[in-house]
Write a protein that holds these residues in place. Structure first.
Motif, PDB file in Angstrom:
ATOM      1  N   VAL A 251       2.412   9.878 -17.363  1.00  0.00           N
ATOM      2  CA  VAL A 251       3.212   9.039 -16.604  1.00  0.00           C
ATOM      3  C   VAL A 251       3.935  10.022 -15.533  1.00  0.00           C
ATOM      4  N   GLU A 252       3.772   9.482 -14.308  1.00  0.00           N
ATOM      5  CA  GLU A 252       4.501  10.256 -13.229  1.00  0.00           C
ATOM      6  C   GLU A 252       5.295   9.041 -12.486  1.00  0.00           C
ATOM      7  N   ALA A 253       6.531   9.317 -12.512  1.00  0.00           N
ATOM      8  CA  ALA A 253       7.435   8.161 -12.203  1.00  0.00           C
ATOM      9  C   ALA A 253       7.393   7.784 -10.647  1.00  0.00           C
ATOM     10  N   LEU A 254       7.530   6.744 -10.191  1.00  0.00           N
ATOM     11  CA  LEU A 254       7.414   6.482  -8.879  1.00  0.00           C
ATOM     12  C   LEU A 254       8.869   6.547  -8.403  1.00  0.00           C
ATOM     13  N   ALA A 255       8.791   6.812  -6.918  1.00  0.00           N
ATOM     14  CA  ALA A 255      10.217   7.073  -6.349  1.00  0.00           C
ATOM     15  C   ALA A 255      11.046   5.630  -6.277  1.00  0.00           C
ATOM     16  N   GLY A 256      12.221   5.585  -6.383  1.00  0.00           N
ATOM     17  CA  GLY A 256      13.019   4.260  -6.606  1.00  0.00           C
ATOM     18  C   GLY A 256      12.707   3.451  -5.419  1.00  0.00           C
ATOM     19  N   ALA A 257      12.772   3.705  -4.129  1.00  0.00           N
ATOM     20  CA  ALA A 257      12.356   2.806  -3.257  1.00  0.00           C
ATOM     21  C   ALA A 257      11.002   2.032  -3.276  1.00  0.00           C
ATOM     22  N   ARG A 258      10.006   2.733  -3.602  1.00  0.00           N
ATOM     23  CA  ARG A 258       8.522   2.450  -3.783  1.00  0.00           C
ATOM     24  C   ARG A 258       8.736   1.413  -5.094  1.00  0.00           C
ATOM     25  N   ARG A 259       9.331   1.624  -6.151  1.00  0.00           N
ATOM     26  CA  ARG A 259       9.342   0.950  -7.212  1.00  0.00           C
ATOM     27  C   ARG A 259       9.760  -0.370  -7.024  1.00  0.00           C
ATOM     28  N   LYS A 260      11.054  -0.228  -6.072  1.00  0.00           N
ATOM     29  CA  LYS A 260      11.362  -1.769  -5.642  1.00  0.00           C
ATOM     30  C   LYS A 260      10.730  -2.604  -5.183  1.00  0.00           C
ATOM     31  N   ALA A 261      10.142  -2.038  -4.025  1.00  0.00           N
ATOM     32  CA  ALA A 261       9.209  -2.694  -3.085  1.00  0.00           C
ATOM     33  C   ALA A 261       8.128  -3.289  -4.041  1.00  0.00           C
TER      34      ALA A 261
ATOM     35  N   ASP B 203     -21.077   1.927 -11.446  1.00  0.00           N
ATOM     36  CA  ASP B 203     -19.796   1.368 -11.050  1.00  0.00           C
ATOM     37  C   ASP B 203     -19.058   2.571 -10.830  1.00  0.00           C
ATOM     38  N   PHE B 204     -18.760   3.496 -11.866  1.00  0.00           N
ATOM     39  CA  PHE B 204     -18.121   4.433 -11.803  1.00  0.00           C
ATOM     40  C   PHE B 204     -18.639   5.700 -10.809  1.00  0.00           C
ATOM     41  N   ARG B 205     -19.778   5.946 -10.642  1.00  0.00           N
ATOM     42  CA  ARG B 205     -20.273   6.976  -9.836  1.00  0.00           C
ATOM     43  C   ARG B 205     -20.114   6.611  -8.309  1.00  0.00           C
ATOM     44  N   VAL B 206     -20.336   5.219  -8.088  1.00  0.00           N
ATOM     45  CA  VAL B 206     -20.219   4.851  -6.286  1.00  0.00           C
ATOM     46  C   VAL B 206     -18.752   4.408  -6.113  1.00  0.00           C
ATOM     47  N   ASP B 207     -17.983   4.458  -7.041  1.00  0.00           N
ATOM     48  CA  ASP B 207     -16.572   4.046  -6.771  1.00  0.00           C
ATOM     49  C   ASP B 207     -15.612   5.126  -7.213  1.00  0.00           C
ATOM     50  N   LEU B 208     -15.322   5.966  -5.917  1.00  0.00           N
ATOM     51  CA  LEU B 208     -14.576   6.906  -6.158  1.00  0.00           C
ATOM     52  C   LEU B 208     -13.051   6.699  -5.469  1.00  0.00           C
ATOM     53  N   LYS B 209     -12.854   5.697  -5.318  1.00  0.00           N
ATOM     54  CA  LYS B 209     -11.401   5.264  -4.638  1.00  0.00           C
ATOM     55  C   LYS B 209     -10.370   5.329  -5.806  1.00  0.00           C
ATOM     56  N   TRP B 210     -10.601   5.430  -7.136  1.00  0.00           N
ATOM     57  CA  TRP B 210      -9.379   5.462  -8.046  1.00  0.00           C
ATOM     58  C   TRP B 210      -8.295   6.338  -7.735  1.00  0.00           C
ATOM     59  N   PRO B 211      -8.529   7.523  -7.346  1.00  0.00           N
ATOM     60  CA  PRO B 211      -7.142   8.416  -7.146  1.00  0.00           C
ATOM     61  C   PRO B 211      -6.272   7.670  -6.071  1.00  0.00           C
ATOM     62  N   GLU B 212      -6.841   6.771  -5.192  1.00  0.00           N
ATOM     63  CA  GLU B 212      -5.717   6.358  -4.070  1.00  0.00           C
ATOM     64  C   GLU B 212      -5.093   5.086  -4.759  1.00  0.00           C
ATOM     65  N   TYR B 213      -5.286   4.544  -6.134  1.00  0.00           N
ATOM     66  CA  TYR B 213      -4.330   3.896  -6.873  1.00  0.00           C
ATOM     67  C   TYR B 213      -2.918   4.724  -7.458  1.00  0.00           C
ATOM     68  N   ARG B 214      -3.100   5.821  -7.480  1.00  0.00           N
ATOM     69  CA  ARG B 214      -2.135   6.777  -8.386  1.00  0.00           C
ATOM     70  C   ARG B 214      -0.573   6.561  -7.673  1.00  0.00           C
ATOM     71  N   PRO B 215      -0.541   6.712  -6.429  1.00  0.00           N
ATOM     72  CA  PRO B 215       0.720   6.302  -5.621  1.00  0.00           C
ATOM     73  C   PRO B 215       1.335   5.179  -5.811  1.00  0.00           C
ATOM     74  N   TYR B 216       0.918   4.125  -6.398  1.00  0.00           N
ATOM     75  CA  TYR B 216       1.375   2.862  -6.528  1.00  0.00           C
ATOM     76  C   TYR B 216       1.631   2.556  -7.908  1.00  0.00           C
ATOM     77  N   CYS B 217       1.633   3.339  -8.831  1.00  0.00           N
ATOM     78  CA  CYS B 217       1.887   3.059 -10.460  1.00  0.00           C
ATOM     79  C   CYS B 217       2.585   4.305 -10.789  1.00  0.00           C
ATOM     80  N   ASP B 218       3.126   4.105 -12.056  1.00  0.00           N
ATOM     81  CA  ASP B 218       3.828   5.139 -12.948  1.00  0.00           C
ATOM     82  C   ASP B 218       2.506   5.682 -13.881  1.00  0.00           C
ATOM     83  N   ALA B 219       1.767   4.673 -14.141  1.00  0.00           N
ATOM     84  CA  ALA B 219       0.770   5.285 -15.095  1.00  0.00           C
ATOM     85  C   ALA B 219      -0.792   4.508 -14.729  1.00  0.00           C
ATOM     86  N   PHE B 220      -1.667   5.333 -14.918  1.00  0.00           N
ATOM     87  CA  PHE B 220      -3.159   4.840 -14.479  1.00  0.00           C
ATOM     88  C   PHE B 220      -4.196   5.123 -15.483  1.00  0.00           C
ATOM     89  N   ALA B 221      -4.833   4.094 -15.824  1.00  0.00           N
ATOM     90  CA  ALA B 221      -5.961   4.167 -16.866  1.00  0.00           C
ATOM     91  C   ALA B 221      -7.183   3.493 -16.312  1.00  0.00           C
TER      92      ALA B 221
END
Length: 148
Positions: free
Chosen positions: A117-127, A65-83
């Motif tokens: 933690v990488e804080a989201l921009a205010g407009a993205r956080r609100k949306a 599951d981990f080796r074939v699914d390399l899309k996880w970096p694409e979640y980062r722009p939509y969160c303050d923290a990722f795990a």
């Protein structure tokens, strides 16, 4: 007589997701499972914290599951923290060191590595927060939706 118990990948995913959600709830977050993000990717868990922070958790059921699914970096722009969240027997040394790490089973979980933690921009956080609230309300009303 020894009887081998075989646990399927979907059962592992369900168990780890449940435990990670219970952990997030205990930490004051409100988690939703299976959330489709604006970029079309689907977060296994997305949680809203008490101060409006957004935490995304990607559940990994096994090495394949981990080796074939390399899309996880694409979640980062939509969160303050990722795990990542994995089962106790998952070989954690294969995971990258940047994301946080949760080990969970069907009963709960533990944070082994804090998510940076990488804080989201205010407009993205609100949306995202408004979309998250609408999604949660629609699900509570029994409407089958997954998209933000």
């Amino acid at each position: 007589m020894d009887v081998a118990v075989v646990i399927t990948r979907p059962e592992i995913t369900t168990s780890v997701t449940r435990g990670a959600a219970r952990l997030l709830t205990a930490l004051g977050y409100a988690p939703l499972a299976e959330v489709t993000l604006p970029n079309g990717r689907r977060a296994d868990l997305m949680a809203l914290g008490p101060k409006g922070e957004i935490f995304i958790v990607e559940v990994k059921s096994g090495i394949e599951d981990f080796r074939v699914d390399l899309k996880w970096p694409e979640y980062r722009p939509y969160c303050d923290a990722f795990a990542f969240a994995v089962a106790p027997e998952f070989p954690r040394e294969i995971l990258p060191e940047e994301p946080g790490l949760i080990v969970a089973d069907g009963f709960g979980g533990a944070i082994l590595r804090e998510a940076s933690v990488e804080a989201l921009a205010g407009a993205r956080r609100k949306a995202l927060t408004l979309a998250f609230a609408r999604l949660a309300a629609l699900r509570a009303a029994g409407v089958q939706v997954a998209e933000l």
